[in-house]
Design a protein around this motif. Structure first.
Motif, mmCIF file in Angstrom:
data_model
loop_
_atom_site.group_PDB
_atom_site.id
_atom_site.type_symbol
_atom_site.label_atom_id
_atom_site.label_comp_id
_atom_site.label_asym_id
_atom_site.label_seq_id
_atom_site.Cartn_x
_atom_site.Cartn_y
_atom_site.Cartn_z
ATOM 1 N N ARG A 1 0.832 -1.209 0.000
ATOM 2 C CA ARG A 1 0.000 0.000 0.000
ATOM 3 C C ARG A 1 0.868 1.263 0.000
ATOM 4 O O ARG A 1 0.563 2.236 -0.691
ATOM 5 C CB ARG A 1 -0.940 -0.011 1.202
ATOM 6 C CG ARG A 1 -2.117 -0.967 1.042
ATOM 7 C CD ARG A 1 -3.155 -0.746 2.117
ATOM 8 N NE ARG A 1 -2.670 -1.108 3.444
ATOM 9 C CZ ARG A 1 -2.846 -2.299 4.030
ATOM 10 N NH1 ARG A 1 -3.509 -3.239 3.390
ATOM 11 N NH2 ARG A 1 -2.383 -2.527 5.226
ATOM 12 N N GLU A 2 1.969 1.237 0.767
ATOM 13 C CA GLU A 2 2.874 2.395 0.794
ATOM 14 C C GLU A 2 3.506 2.621 -0.572
ATOM 15 O O GLU A 2 3.584 3.758 -1.056
ATOM 16 C CB GLU A 2 3.952 2.201 1.860
ATOM 17 C CG GLU A 2 3.431 2.270 3.278
ATOM 18 C CD GLU A 2 4.452 1.826 4.304
ATOM 19 O OE1 GLU A 2 5.596 1.463 3.923
ATOM 20 O OE2 GLU A 2 4.112 1.850 5.505
ATOM 21 N N ARG A 3 3.957 1.539 -1.202
ATOM 22 C CA ARG A 3 4.542 1.670 -2.548
ATOM 23 C C ARG A 3 3.517 2.193 -3.540
ATOM 24 O O ARG A 3 3.833 3.014 -4.404
ATOM 25 C CB ARG A 3 5.075 0.317 -3.030
ATOM 26 C CG ARG A 3 6.372 -0.075 -2.436
ATOM 27 C CD ARG A 3 6.889 -1.301 -3.141
ATOM 28 N NE ARG A 3 8.080 -1.785 -2.483
ATOM 29 C CZ ARG A 3 8.479 -3.032 -2.481
ATOM 30 N NH1 ARG A 3 7.781 -3.945 -3.131
ATOM 31 N NH2 ARG A 3 9.566 -3.389 -1.854
ATOM 32 N N VAL B 1 3.053 5.936 -3.046
ATOM 33 C CA VAL B 1 4.184 6.683 -3.624
ATOM 34 C C VAL B 1 4.077 6.694 -5.136
ATOM 35 O O VAL B 1 4.276 7.732 -5.786
ATOM 36 C CB VAL B 1 5.528 6.070 -3.162
ATOM 37 C CG1 VAL B 1 6.686 6.643 -3.954
ATOM 38 C CG2 VAL B 1 5.724 6.279 -1.677
ATOM 39 N N SER B 2 3.749 5.567 -5.694
ATOM 40 C CA SER B 2 3.624 5.461 -7.148
ATOM 41 C C SER B 2 2.528 6.388 -7.666
ATOM 42 O O SER B 2 2.697 7.062 -8.686
ATOM 43 C CB SER B 2 3.324 4.013 -7.536
ATOM 44 O OG SER B 2 3.057 3.914 -8.902
ATOM 45 N N GLU B 3 1.411 6.441 -6.976
ATOM 46 C CA GLU B 3 0.314 7.305 -7.413
ATOM 47 C C GLU B 3 0.682 8.784 -7.282
ATOM 48 O O GLU B 3 0.300 9.599 -8.119
ATOM 49 C CB GLU B 3 -0.949 6.985 -6.615
ATOM 50 C CG GLU B 3 -1.575 5.658 -7.000
ATOM 51 C CD GLU B 3 -2.743 5.274 -6.110
ATOM 52 O OE1 GLU B 3 -3.078 6.043 -5.177
ATOM 53 O OE2 GLU B 3 -3.313 4.201 -6.352
ATOM 54 N N GLN B 4 1.430 9.139 -6.236
ATOM 55 C CA GLN B 4 1.861 10.525 -6.075
ATOM 56 C C GLN B 4 2.792 10.938 -7.210
ATOM 57 O O GLN B 4 2.683 12.033 -7.747
ATOM 58 C CB GLN B 4 2.573 10.723 -4.733
ATOM 59 C CG GLN B 4 1.663 10.685 -3.543
ATOM 60 C CD GLN B 4 2.442 10.767 -2.243
ATOM 61 O OE1 GLN B 4 3.662 10.784 -2.233
ATOM 62 N NE2 GLN B 4 1.702 10.808 -1.133
ATOM 63 N N VAL B 5 3.711 10.027 -7.555
ATOM 64 C CA VAL B 5 4.663 10.336 -8.625
ATOM 65 C C VAL B 5 3.934 10.499 -9.956
ATOM 66 O O VAL B 5 4.179 11.448 -10.696
ATOM 67 C CB VAL B 5 5.751 9.244 -8.717
ATOM 68 C CG1 VAL B 5 6.565 9.383 -9.987
ATOM 69 C CG2 VAL B 5 6.639 9.286 -7.498
ATOM 70 N N THR B 6 3.058 9.592 -10.276
ATOM 71 C CA THR B 6 2.364 9.661 -11.569
ATOM 72 C C THR B 6 1.365 10.802 -11.615
ATOM 73 O O THR B 6 1.063 11.319 -12.686
ATOM 74 C CB THR B 6 1.661 8.329 -11.893
ATOM 75 O OG1 THR B 6 0.771 7.992 -10.836
ATOM 76 C CG2 THR B 6 2.651 7.218 -12.111
ATOM 77 N N ALA C 1 6.666 10.605 -16.145
ATOM 78 C CA ALA C 1 6.124 9.639 -15.185
ATOM 79 C C ALA C 1 6.775 8.268 -15.386
ATOM 80 O O ALA C 1 7.090 7.569 -14.418
ATOM 81 C CB ALA C 1 4.616 9.538 -15.336
ATOM 82 N N VAL C 2 6.986 7.926 -16.668
ATOM 83 C CA VAL C 2 7.659 6.648 -16.954
ATOM 84 C C VAL C 2 9.058 6.670 -16.378
ATOM 85 O O VAL C 2 9.489 5.720 -15.711
ATOM 86 C CB VAL C 2 7.693 6.371 -18.472
ATOM 87 C CG1 VAL C 2 8.534 5.156 -18.774
ATOM 88 C CG2 VAL C 2 6.297 6.219 -19.025
ATOM 89 N N TRP C 3 9.779 7.746 -16.622
ATOM 90 C CA TRP C 3 11.150 7.844 -16.136
ATOM 91 C C TRP C 3 11.196 7.792 -14.601
ATOM 92 O O TRP C 3 12.044 7.141 -14.012
ATOM 93 C CB TRP C 3 11.806 9.120 -16.645
ATOM 94 C CG TRP C 3 13.206 9.259 -16.132
ATOM 95 C CD1 TRP C 3 13.634 10.124 -15.192
ATOM 96 C CD2 TRP C 3 14.330 8.488 -16.511
ATOM 97 N NE1 TRP C 3 14.971 9.946 -14.945
ATOM 98 C CE2 TRP C 3 15.430 8.932 -15.764
ATOM 99 C CE3 TRP C 3 14.535 7.449 -17.433
ATOM 100 C CZ2 TRP C 3 16.700 8.395 -15.889
ATOM 101 C CZ3 TRP C 3 15.806 6.927 -17.551
ATOM 102 C CH2 TRP C 3 16.862 7.390 -16.786
ATOM 103 N N ALA C 4 10.250 8.426 -13.942
ATOM 104 C CA ALA C 4 10.212 8.437 -12.483
ATOM 105 C C ALA C 4 9.924 7.039 -11.919
ATOM 106 O O ALA C 4 10.515 6.634 -10.913
ATOM 107 C CB ALA C 4 9.172 9.424 -11.985
ATOM 108 N N LEU C 5 9.041 6.312 -12.563
ATOM 109 C CA LEU C 5 8.712 4.977 -12.072
ATOM 110 C C LEU C 5 9.813 3.956 -12.347
ATOM 111 O O LEU C 5 9.985 3.005 -11.594
ATOM 112 C CB LEU C 5 7.399 4.491 -12.693
ATOM 113 C CG LEU C 5 6.154 5.165 -12.151
ATOM 114 C CD1 LEU C 5 4.936 4.704 -12.938
ATOM 115 C CD2 LEU C 5 5.974 4.847 -10.686
ATOM 116 N N VAL C 6 10.558 4.170 -13.430
ATOM 117 C CA VAL C 6 11.596 3.210 -13.798
ATOM 118 C C VAL C 6 12.924 3.543 -13.120
ATOM 119 O O VAL C 6 13.843 2.751 -13.125
ATOM 120 C CB VAL C 6 11.736 3.152 -15.340
ATOM 121 C CG1 VAL C 6 12.842 2.232 -15.767
ATOM 122 C CG2 VAL C 6 10.432 2.719 -15.959
ATOM 123 N N SER C 7 13.003 4.681 -12.466
ATOM 124 C CA SER C 7 14.267 5.071 -11.836
ATOM 125 C C SER C 7 14.674 4.052 -10.778
ATOM 126 O O SER C 7 13.855 3.286 -10.278
ATOM 127 C CB SER C 7 14.135 6.459 -11.220
ATOM 128 O OG SER C 7 13.256 6.400 -10.123
#
Length: 146
Positions: free
Chosen positions: A97-99, A102-107, A115-121
């Motif tokens: 749930r925490e991940r 974080v993922s939803e905040q980034v996207t 957004a792709v670059w942030a998630l794949v970092s």
């Protein structure tokens, strides 16, 4: 005459076949021990039977107690295993749930390839794995349909 009318002399000298209760029918066998009968069990035999019965009852009771003990131990171990498993699952759910948060905040704050670059970092990859391909494929599919 016939062969069966007059048996050979050798046949007449043979001992009788063994019969039950006559000491086996062998020469020199004594029947005294085998043919002695008693009207019922003696006191020693009755005592032995009672002792054997008591030993069997005690053994059965001990076996039942041991089985009950084993069952109680197994139930306690099972409960401990389930409580540990529940704690592990709850920790995994919390981490996921925490991940996800974080993922939803980034996207949400980024758009498109940012957004792709942030998630794949590297910081968003799952530890001890070289890549997070399922997340990457999911994001690509989401971007493809928007």
């Amino acid at each position: 005459g016939s062969l069966f009318e007059h048996p050979p002399a050798m046949m007449e000298a043979m001992p009788a076949p063994p019969m039950p209760g006559n000491g086996g029918g062998y020469p020199g066998a004594h029947n005294d021990v085998m043919t002695t009968t008693t009207s019922g069990p003696t006191d020693a035999v009755a005592e032995w039977r009672a002792a054997q019965y008591q030993a069997a009852v005690e053994s059965d009771a001990a076996e039942k107690r041991e089985l009950q003990s084993i069952r109680e131990e197994a139930a306690a171990e099972r409960e401990l295993m389930y409580s540990r498993r529940d704690k592990q699952l709850e920790a995994a759910y919390r981490t996921n749930r925490e991940r996800q948060a974080v993922s939803e905040q980034v996207t949400a704050s980024l758009s498109g390839w940012e957004a792709v670059w942030a998630l794949v970092s590297d910081e968003n990859l799952v530890p001890d794995k070289k890549s997070d391909l399922s997340r990457f494929k999911q994001l690509l599919t989401r971007l493809k349909h928007t």
